[in-house]
Design an enzyme around this catalytic site. Sequence first.
Site, PDB file in Angstrom:
ATOM      1  N   LYS A 112       0.823  -1.210   0.000  1.00 11.49           N
ATOM      2  CA  LYS A 112       0.000   0.000   0.000  1.00 11.49           C
ATOM      3  C   LYS A 112       0.858   1.262   0.000  1.00 11.49           C
ATOM      4  O   LYS A 112       0.499   2.260  -0.630  1.00 11.49           O
ATOM      5  CB  LYS A 112      -0.944   0.001   1.203  1.00 11.49           C
ATOM      6  CG  LYS A 112      -2.165  -0.884   1.029  1.00 11.49           C
ATOM      7  CD  LYS A 112      -3.203  -0.577   2.081  1.00 11.49           C
ATOM      8  CE  LYS A 112      -4.496  -1.332   1.800  1.00 11.49           C
ATOM      9  NZ  LYS A 112      -5.547  -0.999   2.805  1.00 11.49           N
ATOM     10  N   LYS A 194      -8.723  -5.669 -12.150  1.00 13.90           N
ATOM     11  CA  LYS A 194      -9.567  -6.012 -11.012  1.00 13.90           C
ATOM     12  C   LYS A 194     -10.454  -4.823 -10.651  1.00 13.90           C
ATOM     13  O   LYS A 194     -10.005  -3.679 -10.620  1.00 13.90           O
ATOM     14  CB  LYS A 194      -8.691  -6.386  -9.805  1.00 13.90           C
ATOM     15  CG  LYS A 194      -9.489  -6.737  -8.554  1.00 13.90           C
ATOM     16  CD  LYS A 194      -8.555  -7.074  -7.403  1.00 13.90           C
ATOM     17  CE  LYS A 194      -9.361  -7.367  -6.136  1.00 13.90           C
ATOM     18  NZ  LYS A 194      -8.478  -7.691  -4.984  1.00 13.90           N
ATOM     19  N   LYS A 197     -12.539   0.792  -6.783  1.00 13.12           N
ATOM     20  CA  LYS A 197     -12.949   2.200  -6.839  1.00 13.12           C
ATOM     21  C   LYS A 197     -11.759   3.107  -7.152  1.00 13.12           C
ATOM     22  O   LYS A 197     -11.913   4.164  -7.758  1.00 13.12           O
ATOM     23  CB  LYS A 197     -13.609   2.622  -5.528  1.00 13.12           C
ATOM     24  CG  LYS A 197     -12.850   2.271  -4.264  1.00 13.12           C
ATOM     25  CD  LYS A 197     -13.660   2.608  -3.028  1.00 13.12           C
ATOM     26  CE  LYS A 197     -13.039   2.060  -1.760  1.00 13.12           C
ATOM     27  NZ  LYS A 197     -13.170   0.607  -1.636  1.00 13.12           N
TER      28      LYS A 197
END
Length: 328
Positions: A112, A194, A197
């Site tokens: 991340k 994939k 959002k």
Amino acid sequence: MDRVLSGMQPSGPLHLGNLIGALSNWVRIQDKYECYFFVADWHALTTGYGNPSQIRDYTIDLLMNFLSAGLDPEKSTIFIQSQVPEHAELHIFLSMITPLGWLERVPTYKEKKEQIKDKDLDTYGFLGYPVLQTADIIIYRAKYVPVGIDQVPHLEISREIARRFNYLYGNDFFPEPEALLTEFPKVPGTDGRKMSKSYGNAIYLSDDEKTVTEKLRTMVTDPARKRKTDKGNPQVCPVFDLQKIFSTEDERQEITKGCTTATIGCLDCKAILIKHVINLMKPIWEKRQHLIDNPSVLLDIALEGSKKAKKVAGETLIKMKELIGWIS
């Protein structure tokens, strides 16, 4: 019944991938287990700390989708994480015994940080996410956490923290949570990646029928098939990946034959998919509208669920403090 716990972050509107990948499974297992499902609003702060008010809006939307998709407050305890402050208190105790190195080697920590470049993630909250996650699970002494096989390593740190607590205080007080392995099919977005959002390729549960239809009609297909007369390969087509989830076996055989022989076009294929997706979402839209028209129903369910969760979590904390000799 064995106890199951899982949650979702209110970091954005819920999409079709969330529904197929997790929420539909929650609905299925609520008859088999004692289920606790929560909106992880504190977790959303780890990356969304710059705009807390937006998290509140997404929390309401997520609760609405929980209920619209079929979670039943008569069968499952549905609550909001921040309304049960016992999670934060246990998190403090666990943070005192969790080695720093454990947190730094969590797979998603580095991933991340590399992916999200527009936010400062050099914070304790982001690094300590797994400790709060562990508190979320073990405060209910949950036996299972529903995950896909690729998420098992992320659950392992919660098992390690629970194991360390039990070792330090000489008692098997916290059960080590086990993975309830479930199939999470990959749900492609409108661009073939994939569904997410953050990619802007998602079909949201809050989208209306016209929007869903348009998104699917313009979805990418086999890049080698530019005209209807070109023969296609369904195995490299993102639309066909969705057909594998939504369509019948007979329909998939018909599509495969028509695509590979160029006797049907991509819009014909998409029309079949659109029919199935709309049929899936119509009852969800109806329930969402009912909750929009009756917001007090949503708030009452969240309040009652949080009260129940708070009672169970509070009992766990009392017993834990007695075990370690903590007086407060």
